[in-house]
Design an enzyme around this catalytic site. Structure first.
Site, PDB file in Angstrom:
ATOM      1  N   ASP A 252       0.833  -1.206   0.000  1.00 22.48           N
ATOM      2  CA  ASP A 252       0.000   0.000   0.000  1.00 22.48           C
ATOM      3  C   ASP A 252       0.868   1.256   0.000  1.00 22.48           C
ATOM      4  O   ASP A 252       0.542   2.244  -0.649  1.00 22.48           O
ATOM      5  CB  ASP A 252      -0.906   0.025   1.236  1.00 22.48           C
TER       6      ASP A 252
ATOM      7  N   TYR B  43       2.176   1.947  -3.399  1.00 20.21           N
ATOM      8  CA  TYR B  43       1.070   2.429  -4.226  1.00 20.21           C
ATOM      9  C   TYR B  43       0.772   3.900  -3.897  1.00 20.21           C
ATOM     10  O   TYR B  43       0.639   4.743  -4.783  1.00 20.21           O
ATOM     11  CB  TYR B  43      -0.162   1.559  -3.976  1.00 20.21           C
ATOM     12  N   ASP B  44       0.715   4.199  -2.614  1.00 20.86           N
ATOM     13  CA  ASP B  44       0.436   5.579  -2.196  1.00 20.86           C
ATOM     14  C   ASP B  44       1.492   6.535  -2.727  1.00 20.86           C
ATOM     15  O   ASP B  44       1.193   7.668  -3.096  1.00 20.86           O
ATOM     16  CB  ASP B  44       0.409   5.690  -0.659  1.00 20.86           C
TER      17      ASP B  44
ATOM     18  N   SER C 121     -35.346  -8.073 -16.516  1.00 22.05           N
ATOM     19  CA  SER C 121     -35.288  -8.683 -15.191  1.00 22.05           C
ATOM     20  C   SER C 121     -35.360 -10.198 -15.374  1.00 22.05           C
ATOM     21  O   SER C 121     -35.318 -10.687 -16.502  1.00 22.05           O
ATOM     22  CB  SER C 121     -36.397  -8.155 -14.296  1.00 22.05           C
ATOM     23  N   LEU C 122     -35.478 -10.930 -14.297  1.00 19.85           N
ATOM     24  CA  LEU C 122     -35.406 -12.393 -14.382  1.00 19.85           C
ATOM     25  C   LEU C 122     -36.617 -13.051 -13.742  1.00 19.85           C
ATOM     26  O   LEU C 122     -37.122 -12.568 -12.723  1.00 19.85           O
ATOM     27  CB  LEU C 122     -34.171 -12.889 -13.629  1.00 19.85           C
TER      28      LEU C 122
ATOM     29  N   GLU D 207     -24.240 -18.547 -12.330  1.00 27.08           N
ATOM     30  CA  GLU D 207     -23.525 -17.442 -11.677  1.00 27.08           C
ATOM     31  C   GLU D 207     -24.211 -17.132 -10.361  1.00 27.08           C
ATOM     32  O   GLU D 207     -25.404 -17.321 -10.226  1.00 27.08           O
ATOM     33  CB  GLU D 207     -23.596 -16.172 -12.548  1.00 27.08           C
TER      34      GLU D 207
ATOM     35  N   LYS E 297     -26.118 -14.849  -7.920  1.00 29.59           N
ATOM     36  CA  LYS E 297     -26.933 -13.649  -8.118  1.00 29.59           C
ATOM     37  C   LYS E 297     -26.593 -12.692  -6.990  1.00 29.59           C
ATOM     38  O   LYS E 297     -26.974 -12.876  -5.841  1.00 29.59           O
ATOM     39  CB  LYS E 297     -28.421 -14.007  -8.084  1.00 29.59           C
TER      40      LYS E 297
ATOM     41  N   ASP F  27     -26.540  -9.604  -4.583  1.00 25.66           N
ATOM     42  CA  ASP F  27     -27.628  -8.794  -4.046  1.00 25.66           C
ATOM     43  C   ASP F  27     -27.173  -7.343  -3.915  1.00 25.66           C
ATOM     44  O   ASP F  27     -26.723  -6.893  -2.877  1.00 25.66           O
ATOM     45  CB  ASP F  27     -28.058  -9.344  -2.684  1.00 25.66           C
TER      46      ASP F  27
ATOM     47  N   ARG G 230     -30.612   0.882 -13.530  1.00 23.05           N
ATOM     48  CA  ARG G 230     -31.516   0.153 -14.392  1.00 23.05           C
ATOM     49  C   ARG G 230     -32.782   0.970 -14.660  1.00 23.05           C
ATOM     50  O   ARG G 230     -33.330   0.937 -15.765  1.00 23.05           O
ATOM     51  CB  ARG G 230     -31.882  -1.164 -13.697  1.00 23.05           C
TER      52      ARG G 230
ATOM     53  N   GLU H   6     -23.432  -5.792 -11.403  1.00 27.94           N
ATOM     54  CA  GLU H   6     -24.103  -5.542 -10.132  1.00 27.94           C
ATOM     55  C   GLU H   6     -23.143  -4.825  -9.195  1.00 27.94           C
ATOM     56  O   GLU H   6     -22.063  -5.341  -8.897  1.00 27.94           O
ATOM     57  CB  GLU H   6     -24.526  -6.894  -9.537  1.00 27.94           C
TER      58      GLU H   6
ATOM     59  N   TYR I 154     -21.553  -8.884 -15.364  1.00 26.34           N
ATOM     60  CA  TYR I 154     -22.118 -10.181 -15.754  1.00 26.34           C
ATOM     61  C   TYR I 154     -22.631 -10.248 -17.188  1.00 26.34           C
ATOM     62  O   TYR I 154     -23.245 -11.233 -17.568  1.00 26.34           O
ATOM     63  CB  TYR I 154     -23.191 -10.645 -14.776  1.00 26.34           C
TER      64      TYR I 154
ATOM     65  N   LYS J  55     -28.155 -19.344 -16.999  1.00 33.37           N
ATOM     66  CA  LYS J  55     -28.316 -18.743 -18.322  1.00 33.37           C
ATOM     67  C   LYS J  55     -27.970 -19.757 -19.409  1.00 33.37           C
ATOM     68  O   LYS J  55     -26.998 -20.510 -19.269  1.00 33.37           O
ATOM     69  CB  LYS J  55     -27.374 -17.531 -18.474  1.00 33.37           C
TER      70      LYS J  55
ATOM     71  N   LYS K   3     -33.589 -19.029  -6.685  1.00 33.89           N
ATOM     72  CA  LYS K   3     -33.388 -18.246  -5.458  1.00 33.89           C
ATOM     73  C   LYS K   3     -32.969 -19.116  -4.267  1.00 33.89           C
ATOM     74  O   LYS K   3     -33.459 -20.232  -4.101  1.00 33.89           O
ATOM     75  CB  LYS K   3     -34.677 -17.491  -5.102  1.00 33.89           C
TER      76      LYS K   3
ATOM     77  N   CYS L 157     -39.116  -5.343  37.231  1.00 32.00           N
ATOM     78  CA  CYS L 157     -38.880  -6.641  36.608  1.00 32.00           C
ATOM     79  C   CYS L 157     -40.222  -7.288  36.233  1.00 32.00           C
ATOM     80  O   CYS L 157     -41.100  -7.423  37.089  1.00 32.00           O
ATOM     81  CB  CYS L 157     -38.123  -7.537  37.578  1.00 32.00           C
TER      82      CYS L 157
ATOM     83  N   CYS M 152     -40.694 -10.482  38.687  1.00 30.69           N
ATOM     84  CA  CYS M 152     -40.874 -10.403  40.145  1.00 30.69           C
ATOM     85  C   CYS M 152     -41.254  -9.018  40.638  1.00 30.69           C
ATOM     86  O   CYS M 152     -41.542  -8.843  41.815  1.00 30.69           O
ATOM     87  CB  CYS M 152     -39.617 -10.886  40.856  1.00 30.69           C
TER      88      CYS M 152
ATOM     89  N   CYS N  72     -32.638  -6.993  36.596  1.00 27.42           N
ATOM     90  CA  CYS N  72     -33.468  -7.085  37.783  1.00 27.42           C
ATOM     91  C   CYS N  72     -32.519  -7.207  38.968  1.00 27.42           C
ATOM     92  O   CYS N  72     -31.526  -7.922  38.912  1.00 27.42           O
ATOM     93  CB  CYS N  72     -34.350  -8.318  37.690  1.00 27.42           C
TER      94      CYS N  72
ATOM     95  N   CYS O 166     -35.801 -13.188  42.597  1.00 26.56           N
ATOM     96  CA  CYS O 166     -36.522 -13.204  41.321  1.00 26.56           C
ATOM     97  C   CYS O 166     -36.596 -14.640  40.792  1.00 26.56           C
ATOM     98  O   CYS O 166     -35.566 -15.287  40.601  1.00 26.56           O
ATOM     99  CB  CYS O 166     -35.801 -12.318  40.319  1.00 26.56           C
TER     100      CYS O 166
HETATM  101  S1  IVH Z   1     -28.363 -11.294 -15.560  1.00 24.30           S
HETATM  102  C1  IVH Z   1     -31.610 -10.935 -18.424  1.00 24.30           C
HETATM  103  N1  IVH Z   1     -26.608 -12.047 -13.754  1.00 24.30           N
HETATM  104  O1  IVH Z   1     -30.582  -9.692 -10.800  1.00 24.30           O
HETATM  105  C2  IVH Z   1     -30.594 -11.123 -17.423  1.00 24.30           C
HETATM  106  N2  IVH Z   1     -28.328 -10.574 -13.118  1.00 24.30           N
HETATM  107  O2  IVH Z   1     -33.694  -9.843 -11.441  1.00 24.30           O
HETATM  108  C3  IVH Z   1     -30.373  -9.925 -16.659  1.00 24.30           C
HETATM  109  N3  IVH Z   1     -28.213  -9.856 -10.802  1.00 24.30           N
HETATM  110  O3  IVH Z   1     -31.426  -6.716 -12.339  1.00 24.30           O
HETATM  111  C4  IVH Z   1     -29.594 -10.057 -15.466  1.00 24.30           C
HETATM  112  N4  IVH Z   1     -26.410 -10.972 -10.271  1.00 24.30           N
HETATM  113  O4  IVH Z   1     -29.428  -6.713 -10.844  1.00 24.30           O
HETATM  114  C5  IVH Z   1     -27.694 -11.319 -14.011  1.00 24.30           C
HETATM  115  N5  IVH Z   1     -24.974 -12.766 -12.256  1.00 24.30           N
HETATM  116  C6  IVH Z   1     -26.064 -12.027 -12.528  1.00 24.30           C
HETATM  117  C7  IVH Z   1     -26.685 -11.242 -11.560  1.00 24.30           C
HETATM  118  C8  IVH Z   1     -27.830 -10.527 -11.898  1.00 24.30           C
HETATM  119  C9  IVH Z   1     -27.346 -10.135  -9.852  1.00 24.30           C
HETATM  120  C10 IVH Z   1     -29.410  -8.990 -10.639  1.00 24.30           C
HETATM  121  C11 IVH Z   1     -29.465  -7.873 -11.623  1.00 24.30           C
HETATM  122  C12 IVH Z   1     -30.815  -7.939 -12.274  1.00 24.30           C
HETATM  123  C13 IVH Z   1     -31.561  -8.850 -11.370  1.00 24.30           C
HETATM  124  C14 IVH Z   1     -32.534  -9.693 -12.131  1.00 24.30           C
END
Ligand code: IVH
Length: 674
Positions: free
Chosen positions: A39, A42-43, A88-89, A119, A121, A123, A142, A178, A230, A294, A318, A412, A415, A430, A435
């Protein structure tokens, strides 16, 4: 070419060299997680670049690694149209649902074999990054899938997002990924917020979303955000034929791609991958809420197409949920075995990961206040792994105004005795030795070796006596009757006699043991001994004020407060009365308070002492049995002088009173306190 322009070229060259070096090390550190330099080194590079840029501001470019610290705040975010909609999925919540998804698409593909990419997912929140001419030009949320918010300034602060890509990259392309906050980063952020009195984030996702949507990107820059890329969005030019190769390609351009992504040829392997992560996810450094599955070949993806906003070619398998939202109906308080008052949430029943939750932990009063949880709130509850379910945060936006603040009951709930919460402690307690919630522990402690040492009463016997209602507190041990005991389990004539003899014998234990046996909080065996020696009797101890107690060496305010609270409690005095009536010795054998080292001596302290304030000097004198006065009289036996003593010194000399300087005084105290 003049000297100056040679210089200028040299500066430009060095700046470019530094940027390349720093970008390389950034990549090693933030993307690959395998730094090559320390570090400090790098600094040093960053500092050199910063200094050169400061001297030559016209050479600063937006891609310079120094330009990640955030820019001036904006009023609102601009709007960005996505080149391709951000989809979305669909979800699968069980292996049957995953299988159903797979069957459906297999059918649509005419039973042609296809590979799958699995992959984690993440959060966090989805973002799109657009690169043009090798540079990051736009970063967007998005939004509704077609239009998002322009958060370029904020995303530029994330070190794992390249500001520039190799020349070989397409002229224009967009990547998706993400943005997330690690569990560790989330914890640290909330700790800082708690300290600053700011509301806490419920989970890393909320924290990441809140951070990325800051109008002031300098705040975003301070949050430890990260990203996994992703996929590709719109591209000008060719793209690889499969998703897997795309991920490899994105890696080669310097993007951070999750190393746990895997390519599989059949669904069973996907199921194994999922199961592995269900078990392992607790140990992941970030939160993941499922596995995205996928179809690998883009050509097949296109054939499958999109329904509404959800592609048929992917699904989110999920993980069992760990959080849910429900109403906090009330806050109950239970009393632990050691007397702690433990608030808990009474919830409108809710399913979390296949279990119905009706209760959840709320830890303590401060925690409730810090999280600003109110009775009647909609709250986020969490149940993860082996951990006790807990209330994480309120959903403040759903408040009606009718919610109520929680206050710890002053008595309490079991008691009715006083509840105290000593300063600096998290738990309210207490204070009663009778008690029912605590009595098991207290009896066990009372009869134990270091305390009253009553042989024949172990944990089992103590429980049996309590359950048979033969005793309600430790005082009752001394009125146990032979005929009541006989007939209890494993209590023959002989063992009853032995037991009663042991109880009888315990009446002669030393005062310090009795004090210790009472189980007064913070009063261990050693403190009990000091108290016994100093006060000489239970009676005197029970009447001691906090001031008198803290004047005793080694007794701090915490212990003093606890002792006073203990004796204030009528139920505790009753127990002591029972002991007294039974003939338990409540007086010390030898040491009377008059026999303390400074008994009979009267001190006057004058001038400024270096070691401690005068008030403490006086307290310590009293602690050793001496008394203190404010003026020098014939009764004075010692004058303690600090700096600038004034007229008292003269008066003492006149009267022939012993004068101690600070050093001598300290020595005297040390001797006495030994
Ligand atoms: S693919 C059509 N890959 O999940 C495919 N999504 O409900 C589009 N997410 O809005 C998404 N990890 O924010 C994909 N490895 C991953 C992901 C991922 C998280 C989220 C992403 C998307 C939501 C889908």
């Amino acid at each position: 070419m003049g000297v100056r322009s040679v210089d200028r070229d040299a500066v430009r060259g060095r700046i470019e060299e530094l940027r390349e070096l720093i970008n390389h090390h950034n990549y090693r550190y933030y993307v690959l997680d395998t730094p090559e330099i320390s570090d400090d080194e790098y600094d040093k590079l960053m500092r050199e670049l910063g200094q050169l840029e400061e001297k030559h501001p016209h050479l600063i470019t937006p891609e310079s690694p120094t330009q990640r610290v955030g820019a001036a705040p904006v009023e609102t975010f601009g709007v960005v149209e996505h080149g391709e909609p951000m989809l979305s999925l669909g979800n699968a919540f069980s292996s049957e649902e995953l299988l159903a998804w797979h069957k459906r698409i297999s059918g649509l593909l005419g039973d042609e074999h296809f590979d799958l990419v699995a992959e984690l997912k993440m959060d966090g929140l989805a973002v799109a990054l657009t690169y043009e001419g090798g540079r990051l030009v736009t970063g967007a949320t998005r939004g509704d899938g077609f239009r998002g918010e322009d958060i370029t300034q904020n995303l530029r602060t994330i070190r794992s997002i390249p500001l520039a890509v190799p020349k070989s990259a397409p002229r224009m392309f967009e990547v998706r990924g993400e943005v997330y906050l690690s569990k560790e980063g989330f914890k640290r952020l909330n700790e800082e917020r708690a300290k600053a009195g700011q509301p806490l984030f419920a989970n890393p996702r909320n924290a990441a979303a809140g951070s990325v949507r800051q109008l002031d990107s300098r705040i975003t820059a301070m949050r430890p955000l990260d990203i996994y890329i992703y996929g590709l969005g719109r591209v000008e030019g060719e793209r690889p034929p499969t998703h897997w190769e795309t991920l490899e390609y994105l890696k080669s351009l310097g993007f951070k791609v999750n190393p746990s992504n895997s390519l599989f040829s059949d669904l069973g392997e996907v199921e194994d991958y999922y199961q592995r992560w269900v078990e392992e996810r607790e140990h992941l450094p970030f939160e993941a809420d499922g596995v995205v599955v996928k179809v690998n070949r883009f050509e097949l993806q296109e054939r499958l197409g999109v329904v509404g906003r959800e592609p048929r070619w992917a699904t989110a398998y999920k993980f069992p949920a760990t959080q849910a939202t429900t109403r906090l109906l009330d806050i109950g308080v239970s009393v632990g075995r050691t007397g702690t008052l433990n608030p808990y949430a009474i919830l409108e029943p809710v399913q979390v990961g296949g279990v119905t939750l009706k209760r959840a932990a709320l830890h303590n009063e401060d925690d409730i206040r810090r999280k600003d949880i109110r009775i009647g709130d909609m709250v986020i509850v969490q149940r993860a792994g082996e951990v006790i379910p807990e209330v994480v945060a309120p959903v403040a936006s759903l408040r009606t105004g009718k919610e109520k603040f929680f206050v710890m009951p002053p008595r309490c709930p079991v008691c009715g005795a006083d509840v105290v919460r000593p300063e600096g402690e998290a738990m309210a307690r207490c204070t009663s030795v009778s008690c029912p919630a605590q009595v098991h522990e207290l009896v066990k402690h009372f009869v134990s070796r270091g305390a009253m040492d009553i042989e024949g009463i172990g944990e089992k016997q103590a429980n049996a006596l309590l359950e048979a209602d033969l005793i309600k507190d430790v005082g009752d041990l001394y009125s146990l009757q032979k005929d009541k005991l006989i007939g209890m389990e494993r209590m023959a004539e002989k063992s009853v006699s032995n037991l009663l003899a042991a109880i009888e014998e315990s009446k002669d234990r030393s005062l310090s043991r009795v004090i210790f046996a009472l189980g007064i909080r913070h009063v261990g065996a050693e403190t009990a001994e000091i108290l016994a020696k100093h006060f000489g009797s239970m009676d005197r101890l029970s009447r001691a004020t906090e001031e008198e107690l803290t004047a005793v060496p080694t007794i701090g305010p915490k212990i003093a407060e606890s002792i006073v609270a203990f004796f204030k409690q009528a139920s505790n005095r009753k127990v002591i009365d029972k002991l007294r009536r039974a003939g338990v010795r409540l007086e010390a054998e030898v040491a009377e308070p008059t026999e303390l080292p400074l008994s009979g001596e009267e001190f006057v302290v004058t001038g400024k002492l270096e070691a401690f304030p005068r008030s403490e000097a006086e307290a310590r004198i009293k602690g050793l049995g001496g008394s203190t006065g404010s003026s020098v009289t014939k009764k004075t036996t010692f004058l303690v002088v600090g700096a600038d003593p004034g007229s008292k010194l003269d008066r003492a000399r006149e009267l022939g009173i012993r004068v101690l300087n600070e050093e001598e005084f300290l020595r005297l105290l040390r001797e006495g306190e030994k």
